[in-house]
Design an enzyme around this catalytic site. Structure first.
Site, PDB file in Angstrom:
ATOM      1  N   GLY A   1       0.616  -1.253  -0.089  1.00  0.00           N
ATOM      2  CA  GLY A   1      -0.043   0.099  -0.101  1.00  0.00           C
ATOM      3  C   GLY A   1       0.764   1.247   0.055  1.00  0.00           C
ATOM      4  O   GLY A   1       1.664   1.191  -0.769  1.00  0.00           O
TER       5      GLY A   1
ATOM      6  N   PHE B   1       4.684  -6.952   9.103  1.00  0.00           N
ATOM      7  CA  PHE B   1       4.117  -8.114   9.671  1.00  0.00           C
ATOM      8  C   PHE B   1       3.496  -8.705   8.304  1.00  0.00           C
ATOM      9  O   PHE B   1       2.360  -8.633   8.039  1.00  0.00           O
ATOM     10  CB  PHE B   1       3.081  -7.774  10.688  1.00  0.00           C
ATOM     11  CG  PHE B   1       2.832  -8.695  11.628  1.00  0.00           C
ATOM     12  CD1 PHE B   1       3.726  -8.722  12.671  1.00  0.00           C
ATOM     13  CD2 PHE B   1       1.465  -9.406  11.714  1.00  0.00           C
ATOM     14  CE1 PHE B   1       3.520 -10.033  13.620  1.00  0.00           C
ATOM     15  CE2 PHE B   1       1.262 -10.448  12.341  1.00  0.00           C
ATOM     16  CZ  PHE B   1       2.275 -10.642  13.342  1.00  0.00           C
TER      17      PHE B   1
ATOM     18  N   ALA C   1      -1.471  -0.431   8.918  1.00  0.00           N
ATOM     19  CA  ALA C   1      -2.961  -0.629   9.131  1.00  0.00           C
ATOM     20  C   ALA C   1      -3.119  -2.035   9.542  1.00  0.00           C
ATOM     21  O   ALA C   1      -2.806  -3.130   9.160  1.00  0.00           O
ATOM     22  CB  ALA C   1      -3.519  -0.674   7.693  1.00  0.00           C
TER      23      ALA C   1
ATOM     24  N   TYR D   1      -7.340   9.358   6.368  1.00  0.00           N
ATOM     25  CA  TYR D   1      -8.463   9.606   5.513  1.00  0.00           C
ATOM     26  C   TYR D   1      -9.599  10.461   6.029  1.00  0.00           C
ATOM     27  O   TYR D   1      -9.676  10.353   7.203  1.00  0.00           O
ATOM     28  CB  TYR D   1      -8.802   8.266   4.903  1.00  0.00           C
ATOM     29  CG  TYR D   1      -9.883   8.330   3.685  1.00  0.00           C
ATOM     30  CD1 TYR D   1      -9.427   8.889   2.450  1.00  0.00           C
ATOM     31  CD2 TYR D   1     -11.229   8.152   3.870  1.00  0.00           C
ATOM     32  CE1 TYR D   1     -10.165   9.054   1.580  1.00  0.00           C
ATOM     33  CE2 TYR D   1     -12.076   8.170   2.990  1.00  0.00           C
ATOM     34  CZ  TYR D   1     -11.682   8.623   1.661  1.00  0.00           C
ATOM     35  OH  TYR D   1     -12.588   8.602   0.814  1.00  0.00           O
TER      36      TYR D   1
ATOM     37  N   TYR E   1     -17.303   6.184   7.907  1.00  0.00           N
ATOM     38  CA  TYR E   1     -15.670   6.471   7.948  1.00  0.00           C
ATOM     39  C   TYR E   1     -15.347   7.458   8.913  1.00  0.00           C
ATOM     40  O   TYR E   1     -15.017   7.098  10.131  1.00  0.00           O
ATOM     41  CB  TYR E   1     -14.933   6.751   6.848  1.00  0.00           C
ATOM     42  CG  TYR E   1     -13.531   6.413   6.876  1.00  0.00           C
ATOM     43  CD1 TYR E   1     -12.736   5.482   6.378  1.00  0.00           C
ATOM     44  CD2 TYR E   1     -12.533   7.365   7.361  1.00  0.00           C
ATOM     45  CE1 TYR E   1     -11.521   4.975   6.635  1.00  0.00           C
ATOM     46  CE2 TYR E   1     -11.354   7.273   7.864  1.00  0.00           C
ATOM     47  CZ  TYR E   1     -10.695   5.823   7.250  1.00  0.00           C
ATOM     48  OH  TYR E   1      -9.340   5.807   7.614  1.00  0.00           O
TER      49      TYR E   1
ATOM     50  N   LYS F   1      -8.441   8.270  13.444  1.00  0.00           N
ATOM     51  CA  LYS F   1      -7.818   9.203  12.566  1.00  0.00           C
ATOM     52  C   LYS F   1      -7.696  10.607  13.028  1.00  0.00           C
ATOM     53  O   LYS F   1      -6.688  11.435  13.188  1.00  0.00           O
ATOM     54  CB  LYS F   1      -8.560   9.346  11.202  1.00  0.00           C
ATOM     55  CG  LYS F   1      -8.209   8.234  10.238  1.00  0.00           C
ATOM     56  CD  LYS F   1      -6.668   7.630  10.119  1.00  0.00           C
ATOM     57  CE  LYS F   1      -6.229   6.679   9.389  1.00  0.00           C
ATOM     58  NZ  LYS F   1      -5.195   5.756   9.276  1.00  0.00           N
TER      59      LYS F   1
ATOM     60  N   VAL G   1      -7.786   1.173  -3.346  1.00  0.00           N
ATOM     61  CA  VAL G   1      -7.781  -0.242  -3.231  1.00  0.00           C
ATOM     62  C   VAL G   1      -6.452  -0.858  -2.573  1.00  0.00           C
ATOM     63  O   VAL G   1      -5.318  -0.692  -3.270  1.00  0.00           O
ATOM     64  CB  VAL G   1      -8.153  -1.113  -4.436  1.00  0.00           C
ATOM     65  CG1 VAL G   1      -8.208  -2.638  -4.297  1.00  0.00           C
ATOM     66  CG2 VAL G   1      -9.392  -0.588  -5.107  1.00  0.00           C
ATOM     67  N   THR G   2      -6.829  -1.359  -1.325  1.00  0.00           N
ATOM     68  CA  THR G   2      -5.320  -1.858  -0.579  1.00  0.00           C
ATOM     69  C   THR G   2      -5.745  -3.124   0.117  1.00  0.00           C
ATOM     70  O   THR G   2      -7.155  -2.839   0.245  1.00  0.00           O
ATOM     71  CB  THR G   2      -4.511  -0.776   0.355  1.00  0.00           C
ATOM     72  OG1 THR G   2      -5.314  -0.460   1.250  1.00  0.00           O
ATOM     73  CG2 THR G   2      -4.214   0.308  -0.363  1.00  0.00           C
TER      74      THR G   2
HETATM   75  P1  NAI Z   1      -1.755  -2.037   3.703  1.00  0.00           P
HETATM   76  O1  NAI Z   1      -2.716  -3.166   4.372  1.00  0.00           O
HETATM   77  O2  NAI Z   1      -1.632  -2.086   2.270  1.00  0.00           O
HETATM   78  O3  NAI Z   1      -0.375  -1.934   4.480  1.00  0.00           O
HETATM   79  C1  NAI Z   1      -0.446  -1.838   6.187  1.00  0.00           C
HETATM   80  C2  NAI Z   1       0.909  -1.834   6.434  1.00  0.00           C
HETATM   81  O4  NAI Z   1       0.999  -2.277   7.797  1.00  0.00           O
HETATM   82  C3  NAI Z   1       1.754  -3.370   5.879  1.00  0.00           C
HETATM   83  O5  NAI Z   1       3.210  -3.067   5.490  1.00  0.00           O
HETATM   84  C4  NAI Z   1       1.562  -4.176   6.860  1.00  0.00           C
HETATM   85  O6  NAI Z   1       2.716  -5.351   7.153  1.00  0.00           O
HETATM   86  C5  NAI Z   1       1.759  -3.325   8.116  1.00  0.00           C
HETATM   87  N1  NAI Z   1       1.391  -3.821   9.545  1.00  0.00           N
HETATM   88  C6  NAI Z   1       0.215  -4.446   9.763  1.00  0.00           C
HETATM   89  N2  NAI Z   1       0.220  -4.819  11.180  1.00  0.00           N
HETATM   90  C7  NAI Z   1       1.441  -4.607  11.616  1.00  0.00           C
HETATM   91  C8  NAI Z   1       2.107  -4.820  12.698  1.00  0.00           C
HETATM   92  N3  NAI Z   1       1.393  -5.298  13.906  1.00  0.00           N
HETATM   93  N4  NAI Z   1       3.275  -4.798  12.862  1.00  0.00           N
HETATM   94  C9  NAI Z   1       4.222  -4.267  11.845  1.00  0.00           C
HETATM   95  N5  NAI Z   1       3.425  -3.786  10.691  1.00  0.00           N
HETATM   96  C10 NAI Z   1       2.146  -4.042  10.346  1.00  0.00           C
HETATM   97  O7  NAI Z   1      -2.601  -0.702   4.014  1.00  0.00           O
HETATM   98  P2  NAI Z   1      -2.879   0.852   3.529  1.00  0.00           P
HETATM   99  O8  NAI Z   1      -4.069   1.089   2.941  1.00  0.00           O
HETATM  100  O9  NAI Z   1      -1.456   1.240   2.711  1.00  0.00           O
HETATM  101  O10 NAI Z   1      -2.718   1.670   4.982  1.00  0.00           O
HETATM  102  C11 NAI Z   1      -1.571   2.459   5.341  1.00  0.00           C
HETATM  103  C12 NAI Z   1      -2.201   3.744   6.188  1.00  0.00           C
HETATM  104  O11 NAI Z   1      -2.690   4.633   5.241  1.00  0.00           O
HETATM  105  C13 NAI Z   1      -3.211   3.434   7.195  1.00  0.00           C
HETATM  106  O12 NAI Z   1      -3.177   4.290   8.149  1.00  0.00           O
HETATM  107  C14 NAI Z   1      -4.355   3.873   6.579  1.00  0.00           C
HETATM  108  O13 NAI Z   1      -5.547   4.118   7.524  1.00  0.00           O
HETATM  109  C15 NAI Z   1      -4.225   5.027   5.497  1.00  0.00           C
HETATM  110  N6  NAI Z   1      -4.872   5.265   4.415  1.00  0.00           N
HETATM  111  C16 NAI Z   1      -5.214   4.484   3.525  1.00  0.00           C
HETATM  112  C17 NAI Z   1      -6.107   4.816   2.492  1.00  0.00           C
HETATM  113  C18 NAI Z   1      -6.766   3.697   1.490  1.00  0.00           C
HETATM  114  O14 NAI Z   1      -7.697   3.807   0.872  1.00  0.00           O
HETATM  115  N7  NAI Z   1      -6.142   2.444   1.453  1.00  0.00           N
HETATM  116  C19 NAI Z   1      -6.624   6.196   2.450  1.00  0.00           C
HETATM  117  C20 NAI Z   1      -5.909   7.094   3.130  1.00  0.00           C
HETATM  118  C21 NAI Z   1      -5.364   6.468   4.159  1.00  0.00           C
END
Ligand code: NAI
Length: 400
Positions: A52, A75, A142, A227, A237, A246, A276-277
């Protein structure tokens, strides 16, 4: 073995290493030809850097102009008798391969970001590889669970509204079907647990840990992702448990900003676009909005994925500027194009017409599904998925 896509609901149970490599390579190629990041950070810590936004940030910084060295915490699961492992596990391996080929330092740390042990391991890696200091800390976790530091009991993220029930649709990626659901409001405990996991506490713990061991370089910045979304998404949300978390994160950015001011640096919550993630497809009610948004933004020529968002963040906003552009709440807005009035008008007109029968025609469901498949290394035309793949070489070692 031949690796086939297996999806349960909105969760991918398999990942294809070759497709993960392709995904990393495409992102590298994009940033190499995009507007470069100038005056960027040299030593970067990314917490949640395997997929992501975190992975895209890592790629943008390593290959998009500033040639940053990176340490990433994630993780993820490697191949074992239980399965082929997660996409993030392979993303880490391929990122490291290509970054090192260009002379960058690229350290992958597997562990639970919330734990003290993981923080200690990272501090040690900063000593070893970064001469003891970091210039940028990115918090991009996340997570669905977090152990309670006092009792060890597992806290869980509850993605729910607060106050009143909310109805919306979930789209199952397993069989491409639309399901109407009603979500009941979260209990106070569920809200609090979600804030503990997705709010600012752990981000602050990381920065405090780095301040304590004098690992914050002069001018060091830190960012975490947030977000906000348009009003139509607020019931599920912004006004729900995730939104409360948030808001906590935004508040944390202010206290961290004061702490980092002592080092001539700063802290910013960065509001990104809905994409999309692995994490976002989990949010009930968000998928219809995502497929409408993708349709409209692609037609308007304004669609961005994680990599485009991150390259624009670092090249236009966080670096190379006299002042970092922020809004009245001191947030960096990468959702500026998403929230543009003309975009939102079209999205909401589309959502008004969308239902279980026509969502594949009216929305960009194909684009949504393709993005999801590609996150897990599937759906690339250049890869022959009928060929057997040997996972032997990818079995995890103690450290990499
Ligand atoms: P993702 O699921 O693609 O990535 C999450 C990351 O967190 C991964 O590298 C995973 O290994 C790591 N992770 C999860 N649990 C862990 C743990 N216990 N210890 C170490 N690492 C851990 O998610 P995404 O969507 O990239 O989310 C990242 C941030 O961006 C979040 O704060 C999310 O709320 C925010 N965000 C996401 C949006 C979206 O539409 N996808 C929009 C705006 C913000």
């Amino acid at each position: 073995m031949i690796i086939e896509p297996v999806i349960n609901g909105v969760v991918a149970r398999t990942a294809h290493p070759l497709g993960c490599e392709e995904s990393v390579l495409r992102q590298i190629n994009y940033v190499k030809h995009a507007k470069p990041i100038t005056l960027g950070p040299k030593r970067v810590l990314i917490i949640g850097g395997s997929s992501g936004f975190g992975l895209a940030a890592r790629i943008a910084l390593a290959f998009g102009g500033s040639k940053s060295d990176t340490i990433s915490v994630s993780f993820e699961r490697g191949p074992s008798e239980k399965g082929v492992g997660t996409a993030g596990y392979y993303n880490n391996i391929f990122f490291k391969k290509y970054a090192e080929a260009e002379g960058r330092i690229a350290v992958n740390i597997h562990g639970d970001a919330f734990s003290k042990e993981c923080k200690a391991e990272v501090v040690e890696a900063i000593e070893t590889y970064f001469e003891g200091e970091v210039d940028l800390v990115i918090y991009s976790v996340a997570a669905g669970v977090r152990p309670n530091s006092e009792t060890g009991e597992m806290l869980r993220t509850a993605i729910k509204p607060t106050g009143e029930s909310v109805s919306g649709a979930i789209i199952s990626l397993e069989d491409d079907t639309w399901h109407e659901v009603t979500l009941t409001p979260a209990t106070e405990q569920e809200s609090e647990d979600t804030i503990k996991i997705m709010g600012g506490e752990d981000w602050e713990n990381w920065v405090d840990a780095l301040i304590n061991v004098e690992s914050i370089a002069n001018g060091c910045k830190t960012i975490a992702f947030s977000y906000v979304g348009p009003e139509i998404t607020h019931p599920i949300y912004l006004d729900g448990t995730l939104g409360r978390a948030k808001i906590d994160l935004h508040q944390t950015s202010h206290s961290l900003n004061l702490k980092l001011a002592n080092f001539g640096g700063g802290a910013y919550a960065t509001v990104c676009k809905a994409l999309v993630t692995k994490a976002s497809v989990f949010i009930p009610g968000l998928s219809p909005y995502l497929i409408a948004l993708y349709k409209v933004m692609k037609a308007q020529g304004k669609h961005e994925g994680c990599i485009e968002q991150m390259q624009r963040l670092f090249s236009d906003k966080l670096y190379g500027n006299q002042r970092i552009p922020v809004d009245f709440e001191r947030l960096i807005r990468m959702d500026d194009w998403e929230l543009d009035a003309s975009t939102q008008q079209e999205v909401s007109a589309l959502l008004d017409q969308m239902n279980s029968d026509n969502f594949k025609q009216l929305g960009d469901y194909q684009g949504f599904k393709k993005a999801f498949m590609q996150l897990n290394g599937f759906g690339y035309e250049s890869i022959d998925y009928t060929q057997p793949f040997n996972l032997e070489d990818f079995i995890p070692e103690e450290s990499d």
